[in-house]
Design an enzyme around this catalytic site. Structure first.
Site, PDB file in Angstrom:
ATOM      1  N   LEU A  31      34.398  15.561  28.277  1.00 39.99           N
ATOM      2  CA  LEU A  31      34.397  15.648  26.728  1.00 39.99           C
ATOM      3  C   LEU A  31      35.686  16.196  26.576  1.00 39.99           C
ATOM      4  O   LEU A  31      36.141  15.771  25.545  1.00 39.99           O
ATOM      5  CB  LEU A  31      33.351  16.389  26.357  1.00 39.99           C
ATOM      6  CG  LEU A  31      31.842  15.751  26.470  1.00 39.99           C
ATOM      7  CD1 LEU A  31      30.908  16.705  25.645  1.00 39.99           C
ATOM      8  CD2 LEU A  31      31.672  14.394  25.600  1.00 39.99           C
ATOM      9  N   GLY A  32      36.131  16.964  27.109  1.00 37.24           N
ATOM     10  CA  GLY A  32      37.633  17.596  26.888  1.00 37.24           C
ATOM     11  C   GLY A  32      37.950  18.814  27.748  1.00 37.24           C
ATOM     12  O   GLY A  32      37.216  18.951  28.535  1.00 37.24           O
TER      13      GLY A  32
ATOM     14  N   MET B 273      41.114  27.193  29.360  1.00 41.40           N
ATOM     15  CA  MET B 273      40.169  27.960  29.963  1.00 41.40           C
ATOM     16  C   MET B 273      39.362  27.079  30.989  1.00 41.40           C
ATOM     17  O   MET B 273      39.042  27.474  32.154  1.00 41.40           O
ATOM     18  CB  MET B 273      39.512  28.960  29.406  1.00 41.40           C
ATOM     19  CG  MET B 273      38.725  29.993  30.050  1.00 41.40           C
ATOM     20  SD  MET B 273      38.160  31.346  29.093  1.00 41.40           S
ATOM     21  CE  MET B 273      36.906  30.760  28.004  1.00 41.40           C
TER      22      MET B 273
ATOM     23  N   GLU C 134      37.019  23.037  31.259  1.00 40.27           N
ATOM     24  CA  GLU C 134      36.624  21.607  31.203  1.00 40.27           C
ATOM     25  C   GLU C 134      35.163  21.663  30.578  1.00 40.27           C
ATOM     26  O   GLU C 134      34.415  22.453  30.743  1.00 40.27           O
ATOM     27  CB  GLU C 134      36.599  20.794  32.266  1.00 40.27           C
ATOM     28  CG  GLU C 134      38.247  20.924  32.787  1.00 40.27           C
ATOM     29  CD  GLU C 134      38.063  20.134  34.119  1.00 40.27           C
ATOM     30  OE1 GLU C 134      38.549  19.007  34.291  1.00 40.27           O
ATOM     31  OE2 GLU C 134      37.529  20.595  35.021  1.00 40.27           O
ATOM     32  N   VAL C 135      34.961  20.399  29.479  1.00 45.24           N
ATOM     33  CA  VAL C 135      33.551  20.529  29.033  1.00 45.24           C
ATOM     34  C   VAL C 135      33.051  19.168  29.449  1.00 45.24           C
ATOM     35  O   VAL C 135      33.788  18.049  29.442  1.00 45.24           O
ATOM     36  CB  VAL C 135      33.623  20.722  27.533  1.00 45.24           C
ATOM     37  CG1 VAL C 135      32.042  20.286  26.895  1.00 45.24           C
ATOM     38  CG2 VAL C 135      33.877  22.146  27.226  1.00 45.24           C
TER      39      VAL C 135
ATOM     40  N   ASP D  58      39.095  32.469  16.891  1.00 40.92           N
ATOM     41  CA  ASP D  58      39.789  31.208  17.140  1.00 40.92           C
ATOM     42  C   ASP D  58      39.047  29.851  16.107  1.00 40.92           C
ATOM     43  O   ASP D  58      38.875  29.148  16.541  1.00 40.92           O
ATOM     44  CB  ASP D  58      39.595  30.893  18.421  1.00 40.92           C
ATOM     45  CG  ASP D  58      40.871  30.095  18.986  1.00 40.92           C
ATOM     46  OD1 ASP D  58      41.676  29.776  18.359  1.00 40.92           O
ATOM     47  OD2 ASP D  58      40.430  29.330  19.863  1.00 40.92           O
TER      48      ASP D  58
END
Length: 504
Positions: free
Chosen positions: A16-17, A21, A23-24, A140
């Protein structure tokens, strides 16, 4: 990596992205047969203690925030199977959120209708209000971390940089000394040593997100890091009405206040911002392809209480009688071993009362002090320390730094830090306080003596017994000179000194 199963149940389906830090992935919980989002830490960070600490902290903080605007955490762990291709990596399985992030939404529907920009910001306020009650600061908040579902509901993602105020394990800057956050959405105080980071930091970021949604572009875009920092710290933002004539005057003013350079000049909290936004969250027509207009099951569920909420209309004035009644109710809850409910009631009462009576009203400050005392009495030391610290700041502005009450609350804050596993920070604050109490009350005042005695005992407890002995000998000399060598206070101090000497 598609098709790999981790944690004996989570299958990786498609990426997904990717961030700095990790990956998803969109994945599947093979036990419960549901979609999940799976976050993996980058292999290159496995040996980076700071990154690992942040990743583990993100899971704990996100799980703690049980709120519909925060994705649920299903599990977190280490891939320990030696033969697994991802052996040694950390993962976190979370609720999968299907929708658009705010960056993409603004890019596709620019200009975003004022009603939707405000409605999204108000929902973010609800999440921030909840997080700040747990002393969790996101740090953030940015369009890329905000997802909007097809029902129009907002999910706040990525608490990887979040910090829990009062927790010694959680840094405000990275170990490399680099400020934590994303340049374009960082508050001025994040570019410094991080000591002023708090709830107002997230409100500044919210102001930047709202500015982005209304203006269509980030406030300080296409600049270097140094220029971006200079903009946040020094420059006055351009008026939103210079971009759009349909911006209501009070929304313009609210954004201006959110983007104040000093944290103390921003609104009192997310609840206040929510209430100021809510009257403008109207005209929420469909955004074709992204947000529908039909009455979905989720909207039906949420709408029941929304339709009857007093927040939909201007809030009634909160009176002194209301405040007293709520304090009595909180006292009853505390006596019935329902301290958590009592603290929540006091915090909510203080927020409501501040809207009508002012945040620096004596009665409002009393309620906040009640809440902080109750936190301390029930072992919520880190939260109490933060609450006392904020009270010190507010009372100092109103009554001056030498006010006796300010000095007393400073001591309570330090006591909380000691109990919250931050004894060195607590000691430093007590030592600073001793200097001020000596100046305000005098060296021979009993309050000054008591504090100096406490400092010597704390030094001893920290294993710094020689320093404790030096401090105690000086104190005994002063007390003996003032009260005599046979005075009960002198004898008590002498007994402690003898005990410490026996340890050497």
């Amino acid at each position: 990596m598609r098709g790999l199963v981790i944690g004996e149940r989570y299958r990786l389906d498609e990426p997904l992205g990717c961030g700095g830090m990790g990956e998803v992935y969109r994945g599947t919980d093979t036990v419960l047969d549901r979609q999940v989002a799976i976050k993996l830490i980058h292999q290159k960070h496995i040996g980076d203690d700071e990154v690992v600490r942040r990743f583990l902290r993100e899971g704990k903080l996100t799980a703690r925030l049980d709120h519909p605007g925060v994705p649920a955490v299903y599990g977190q762990g280490l891939i320990s199977e030696a033969a697994h291709p991802l052996h040694g990596q950390l993962y976190m399985a979370m609720q999968y959120v299907d929708g658009w992030n705010v960056d993409d939404l603004v890019a596709s529907y620019h200009p975003l209708p004022i009603g939707w920009a405000v409605a999204i910001a108000a929902q973010i306020c609800a999440v921030l209000h909840h997080a700040h009650q747990f002393s969790v600061i996101h740090r953030d908040l940015k369009p890329g971390n905000l997802m909007v579902t097809s029902d129009g509901f907002v999910k706040v993602l990525d608490f990887g940089l979040a910090t829990a105020l009062g927790d010694p394990s959680q840094s405000k800057i990275s170990m490399t000394g680099v400020p934590v956050g994303t340049w374009l959405y960082m508050a001025p105080e994040q570019f410094g040593d991080g000591s002023e980071v708090g709830p107002a930091t997230d409100l500044y970021a919210l102001g930047l997100v709202l500015y982005r949604m209304i203006a269509g572009a980030p406030l300080f875009d296409t600049r270097s890091y140094a220029d971006t920092m200079r903009g946040h710290v020094l420059e006055i933002p351009e008026s939103l009405r210079a971009f759009r004539a349909d911006v209501p005057q009070d929304i313009e003013e609210l954004v201006r206040q959110l983007l104040a350079k000093a944290p103390d000049d921003r609104p009192a909290g997310a609840l206040e911002v929510y209430r100021r936004l809510l009257p403008h969250a109207t005209g929420l027509t469909a955004l074709p392809g992204a947000i529908g207009s039909e009455l979905t099951a989720a909207r039906m569920y949420a709408g029941v209480l929304a339709d009857s909420s007093s927040e939909a209309t201007p809030a009634a004035r909160f009176t002194r009688g209301d405040l007293d009644r709520m304090r009595r109710r909180a006292t009853g809850l505390a006596r019935s071993a329902q301290a958590g409910e009592a603290i929540d009631l006091l915090l909510d009462t203080a927020c409501q009362a501040a809207m009508s009576m002012g945040s620096d009203h004596a009665d409002v400050l009393e309620v906040r002090l009640d809440a902080a005392d109750l936190m301390f009495g029930n072992g919520r030391y880190a939260e109490a320390a933060d609450a006392f610290a904020v009270l010190v700041g507010d009372l100092t502005k109103r009554d001056g730094k030498d006010d006796e009450r300010v000095l007393n609350i400073r001591r309570r804050e330090a006591d909380c830090l000691v109990c919250a596993s931050q004894p060195n920070l607590g000691l430093a604050k007590l030592q600073d306080l001793a200097v001020d109490m000596d100046r305000v009350f005098g060296a021979s005042d009993n309050r000054t003596y008591d504090l100096r005695h406490q400092i010597s005992l704390l030094l001893d407890g920290l294993g710094r017994t020689p320093e404790a002995i030096d401090a105690l000998e000086e104190l005994i000399a002063d007390v003996s000179h003032e009260l005599g060598p046979e005075h009960s206070r002198t004898r008590l101090l002498t007994n402690d000194l003898e005990r410490m000497n026996r340890k050497l």
